[in-house]
Design a protein around this motif. Structure first.
Motif, PDB file in Angstrom:
ATOM      1  N   PRO A 134     -21.725  10.817 -41.453  1.00 11.46           N
ATOM      2  CA  PRO A 134     -20.214  11.225 -40.618  1.00 11.46           C
ATOM      3  C   PRO A 134     -21.363  10.541 -39.289  1.00 11.46           C
ATOM      4  N   TYR A 135     -21.936  12.203 -38.692  1.00  9.78           N
ATOM      5  CA  TYR A 135     -22.803  11.605 -37.822  1.00  9.78           C
ATOM      6  C   TYR A 135     -23.136  10.711 -37.294  1.00  9.78           C
ATOM      7  N   PHE A 136     -23.855  10.133 -38.149  1.00 11.89           N
ATOM      8  CA  PHE A 136     -24.396   8.745 -37.827  1.00 11.89           C
ATOM      9  C   PHE A 136     -23.282   7.662 -37.492  1.00 11.89           C
ATOM     10  N   ILE A 137     -21.965   7.192 -37.937  1.00 15.33           N
ATOM     11  CA  ILE A 137     -21.587   6.589 -38.433  1.00 15.33           C
ATOM     12  C   ILE A 137     -20.970   6.700 -36.696  1.00 15.33           C
ATOM     13  N   TRP A 138     -19.931   8.219 -35.916  1.00 18.67           N
ATOM     14  CA  TRP A 138     -19.576   8.025 -34.886  1.00 18.67           C
ATOM     15  C   TRP A 138     -19.906   7.839 -33.892  1.00 18.67           C
ATOM     16  N   LEU A 139     -21.446   8.232 -34.346  1.00 13.35           N
ATOM     17  CA  LEU A 139     -22.956   8.529 -33.062  1.00 13.35           C
ATOM     18  C   LEU A 139     -22.793   6.804 -32.800  1.00 13.35           C
ATOM     19  N   CYS A 140     -22.868   5.926 -33.844  1.00 12.39           N
ATOM     20  CA  CYS A 140     -22.413   4.160 -34.063  1.00 12.39           C
ATOM     21  C   CYS A 140     -21.501   3.864 -33.043  1.00 12.39           C
ATOM     22  N   ILE A 141     -19.710   4.374 -33.182  1.00 12.28           N
ATOM     23  CA  ILE A 141     -19.067   3.958 -32.592  1.00 12.28           C
ATOM     24  C   ILE A 141     -18.885   4.321 -31.190  1.00 12.28           C
ATOM     25  N   ALA A 142     -19.407   5.668 -30.952  1.00 16.16           N
ATOM     26  CA  ALA A 142     -20.149   6.747 -29.530  1.00 16.16           C
ATOM     27  C   ALA A 142     -20.005   5.042 -28.578  1.00 16.16           C
ATOM     28  N   THR A 143     -21.691   5.027 -29.441  1.00 22.88           N
ATOM     29  CA  THR A 143     -22.351   4.335 -28.502  1.00 22.88           C
ATOM     30  C   THR A 143     -21.752   3.152 -28.134  1.00 22.88           C
ATOM     31  N   SER A 144     -21.170   2.558 -29.329  1.00 20.22           N
ATOM     32  CA  SER A 144     -20.193   0.777 -29.279  1.00 20.22           C
ATOM     33  C   SER A 144     -19.732   1.315 -27.506  1.00 20.22           C
ATOM     34  N   LEU A 145     -19.124   2.405 -27.546  1.00 13.28           N
ATOM     35  CA  LEU A 145     -18.201   3.003 -26.294  1.00 13.28           C
ATOM     36  C   LEU A 145     -18.534   2.788 -25.187  1.00 13.28           C
TER      37      LEU A 145
END
Length: 153
Positions: A134-145
């Motif tokens: 979940p941490y990795f997936i959220w960071l991918c989303i946050a990076t895209s933002l």
């Protein structure tokens, strides 16, 4: 008992990171600067960030407890400390200093580090490695933002 003791310690440290991040981001998502930015259409509502980070830090604390009990090495602790610094630092760079490019580099490094945890220690933790996902997936989303804001502002 050993697990509970280490879990509570990691939980305190991880939630301290969230607390420090909040303190360092000034007005953060409520600031005029941020509200006026062109944001990604997939930007979640404000409440999602708190719920997500709470869940992530609980999972990450469990993950780190399993990892540390399996591999109580200087390398594991060093990577954890670097993760802590990068996590806290992003809020300061992005919201407080408005350094969108530097914040993007910071979050990319954090994402790479969390992915490195996942890959490096997968053999040791096997299915328990899902706790860091979940941490990795959220960071991918946050990076895209973060990237969207850089490109569209």
């Amino acid at each position: 008992m050993k697990f509970i003791k280490h879990f509570i310690l990691f939980l305190i440290i991880n939630f301290a990171a969230l607390g420090f991040g909040i303190l360092l981001m000034a007005d953060g998502p409520k600031s005029d600067w941020y509200v006026q930015l062109n944001q990604a259409p997939w930007t979640p509502d404000d409440w999602v960030f708190g719920a997500t980070w709470t869940s992530i830090m609980i999972c990450f604390s469990i993950y780190m407890t399993f990892l540390y009990l399996k591999r109580p090495t200087r390398k594991v602790i060093t990577l954890f400390v670097i993760q802590f610094i990068l996590n806290v630092n992003w809020n300061f760079l992005f919201f407080n200093q408005k350094l969108i490019v530097v914040a993007l580099v910071n979050i990319i490094l954090l994402t790479i580090l969390i992915f490195a945890f996942l890959i490096t220690y997968f053999k040791d933790l096997k299915a328990k490695s899902l706790l860091i996902l979940p941490y990795f997936i959220w960071l991918c989303i946050a990076t895209s933002l973060n990237l969207y804001i850089l490109i569209h502002n």
